[in-house]
Motif scaffolding. Structure first.
Motif, mmCIF file in Angstrom:
data_model
loop_
_atom_site.group_PDB
_atom_site.id
_atom_site.type_symbol
_atom_site.label_atom_id
_atom_site.label_comp_id
_atom_site.label_asym_id
_atom_site.label_seq_id
_atom_site.Cartn_x
_atom_site.Cartn_y
_atom_site.Cartn_z
ATOM 1 N N CYS A 101 30.602 28.912 43.206
ATOM 2 C CA CYS A 101 31.873 29.024 43.419
ATOM 3 C C CYS A 101 32.656 27.839 44.023
ATOM 4 O O CYS A 101 32.325 27.031 44.997
ATOM 5 C CB CYS A 101 31.806 30.240 44.797
ATOM 6 N N ASP A 105 37.248 31.620 44.675
ATOM 7 C CA ASP A 105 36.453 32.430 43.867
ATOM 8 C C ASP A 105 35.827 33.755 44.796
ATOM 9 O O ASP A 105 35.917 33.567 45.775
ATOM 10 C CB ASP A 105 35.350 31.915 43.261
ATOM 11 N N GLU A 106 35.621 34.771 44.080
ATOM 12 C CA GLU A 106 35.115 35.851 44.577
ATOM 13 C C GLU A 106 33.615 36.133 44.516
ATOM 14 O O GLU A 106 33.052 35.726 43.589
ATOM 15 C CB GLU A 106 35.914 37.315 44.154
ATOM 16 N N VAL A 108 31.201 39.542 44.946
ATOM 17 C CA VAL A 108 31.070 41.077 45.192
ATOM 18 C C VAL A 108 29.806 41.413 45.701
ATOM 19 O O VAL A 108 28.670 40.985 45.041
ATOM 20 C CB VAL A 108 31.346 41.768 43.884
ATOM 21 N N GLU A 127 35.668 34.051 48.728
ATOM 22 C CA GLU A 127 36.409 34.993 49.221
ATOM 23 C C GLU A 127 35.224 36.496 48.904
ATOM 24 O O GLU A 127 34.853 36.424 47.780
ATOM 25 C CB GLU A 127 37.709 35.457 48.585
ATOM 26 N N SER A 128 35.005 37.215 50.042
ATOM 27 C CA SER A 128 34.103 38.327 49.901
ATOM 28 C C SER A 128 34.967 39.491 49.427
ATOM 29 O O SER A 128 36.008 39.607 49.787
ATOM 30 C CB SER A 128 33.598 38.801 51.440
ATOM 31 N N VAL A 129 34.196 40.158 48.547
ATOM 32 C CA VAL A 129 34.801 41.623 48.058
ATOM 33 C C VAL A 129 33.811 42.577 48.512
ATOM 34 O O VAL A 129 32.739 42.716 47.961
ATOM 35 C CB VAL A 129 35.075 41.505 46.668
ATOM 36 N N ARG A 151 38.191 36.488 38.793
ATOM 37 C CA ARG A 151 37.776 35.634 39.945
ATOM 38 C C ARG A 151 36.491 35.602 40.166
ATOM 39 O O ARG A 151 36.096 34.819 41.167
ATOM 40 C CB ARG A 151 39.088 35.555 41.057
ATOM 41 N N THR A 152 35.599 36.709 39.960
ATOM 42 C CA THR A 152 34.375 37.080 40.383
ATOM 43 C C THR A 152 33.606 35.836 39.819
ATOM 44 O O THR A 152 33.465 35.710 38.502
ATOM 45 C CB THR A 152 33.950 38.452 39.999
#
Length: 356
Positions: A101, A105-106, A108, A127-129, A151-152
């Motif tokens: 990452c 970036d994400e 999940v 970033e957390s999803v 972006r995941t």
């Protein structure tokens, strides 16, 4: 006066809240049921191996953990190149996010799930999803798929899920992985796999062999009882495993931890017999809870989850008065480890009185 400032994301890292030790109460044996620890002491052969390693503590450990890699490769029937060891599976989470990452970036994952996920993601500037679990504490895999974007970079499946307890089935995981983009790393976090007793349980090794983007996280902390030594490992195809090794801390796994892990693999039959006993005790506790009216999620780890909402703090306080500590998650619920029989009996007493 000006002073050095950390990166903004470092200031945003949520604190990890460890299970609290029990309150000492005169005349009462206290039990720590807050950290999902194995209540059994280590086997004699494991203690002896660790003691031999202690005698040479003036020397650095084998940085390559060669003997441990060889033992794991033989036990799992996988190439050494498909393994990565670290100081607990939690370290591998950090390494994976750092390796795959970039900032923004994400990642999940289900929520609530393992508390270290948002910490590792935030520390890396990613970033957390967070995708809410279902009412019975299960992964909503369909919603997780819908949350994947361009972006995941990583998607995490914690099975059994900590702290809520349920595990996904192989059929559910297969259907999920068939729709995860091939460039996204798919984590199957199996910290509690030895405790799973269910139909169509996940076969992590078969899954990793079928999917080049799958990585398994496993640990010696739970079933093997080495929580104090910090040894975890990942199983992934070489292009993922080598990235994990590349960002690992040099000399991270101590010589004592390596020796204890190898000895634990050699004593696996005896260790897993203890796991069978813990599973039987878990089932007894769940049956007792249901008899008194508690609707607990189907636990597949060495813990049970109480969805208490606003009553969580009150339940934790009642447990503490009874000489047991639990792991409260404010406003959501409490996770309680399966421990010694007397501690489990006290939990049933607290739950019985609390539900009255």
């Amino acid at each position: 006066m000006a002073h050095p400032q950390p990166r903004p994301n470092v200031l945003a890292i949520p604190a990890y809240v460890a299970g609290r030790p029990p309150t000492v109460r005169p005349g009462m044996t206290a039990y720590k049921l807050s950290s999902n620890e194995n209540p059994y002491p280590p086997l004699p052969g494991v203690v002896e191996a660790a003691t031999r390693a202690v005698a040479v503590m003036n020397r650095y450990p084998d940085m390559g953990s060669t003997a441990l890699y060889d033992a794991l490769a033989a036990r799992l029937e996988v190439p050494v190149t498909d393994l990565a060891v670290a100081t607990g599976s939690v370290a591998l989470i950090y390494q994976l996010v750092n390796a795959f990452c970039a900032p923004g970036d994400e990642v999940v994952y289900a929520w609530r799930s393992f508390e270290a996920y948002p910490i590792a993601v935030t520390a890396a500037g990613a970033e957390s999803v967070k995708v809410p679990v279902t009412a019975d504490g299960r992964h909503d895999l369909e919603a997780m798929l819908a949350a994947i974007t361009d972006r995941t970079r990583i998607v995490m499946v914690c099975t059994p899920n900590n702290p809520t307890g349920p595990a996904v089935t192989q059929a559910e995981l297969d259907a999920f992985l068939a729709r995860v983009p091939e460039h996204v790393v798919a984590v199957v976090d199996e910290a509690y796999l030895e405790f799973v007793r269910m139909d169509d349980a996940v076969d992590g090794l078969a899954t990793y062999r079928r999917h080049p983007n799958v990585v398994l996280f496993r640990t010696f902390s739970k079933a093997y009882g080495l929580a104090g030594f910090r040894v975890g490992y990942a199983v992934a195809q070489e292009h993922v495993a080598s990235a994990l090794r590349a960002v690992s801390l040099p000399f991270g796994v101590s010589a004592v931890a390596q020796a204890a892990a190898i000895a634990s693999l050699e004593a696996e039959g005896e260790l897993l017999a203890r796991v069978d006993d813990l599973v039987a005790e878990r089932d007894r506790v769940v049956a007792g809870l249901r008899e008194t009216g508690w609707d607990v999620s189907e636990p597949q780890g060495n813990f049970v989850w109480f969805a208490l909402g606003d009553r969580t703090a009150e339940f934790a306080a009642a447990a503490d008065e009874a000489g047991i500590t639990v792991r409260p998650f404010a406003g959501e619920g409490a996770r309680v480890s399966i421990g010694e029989t007397e501690g489990n009996d006290r939990l049933l007493e607290v739950a019985r009185a609390f539900s009255a």
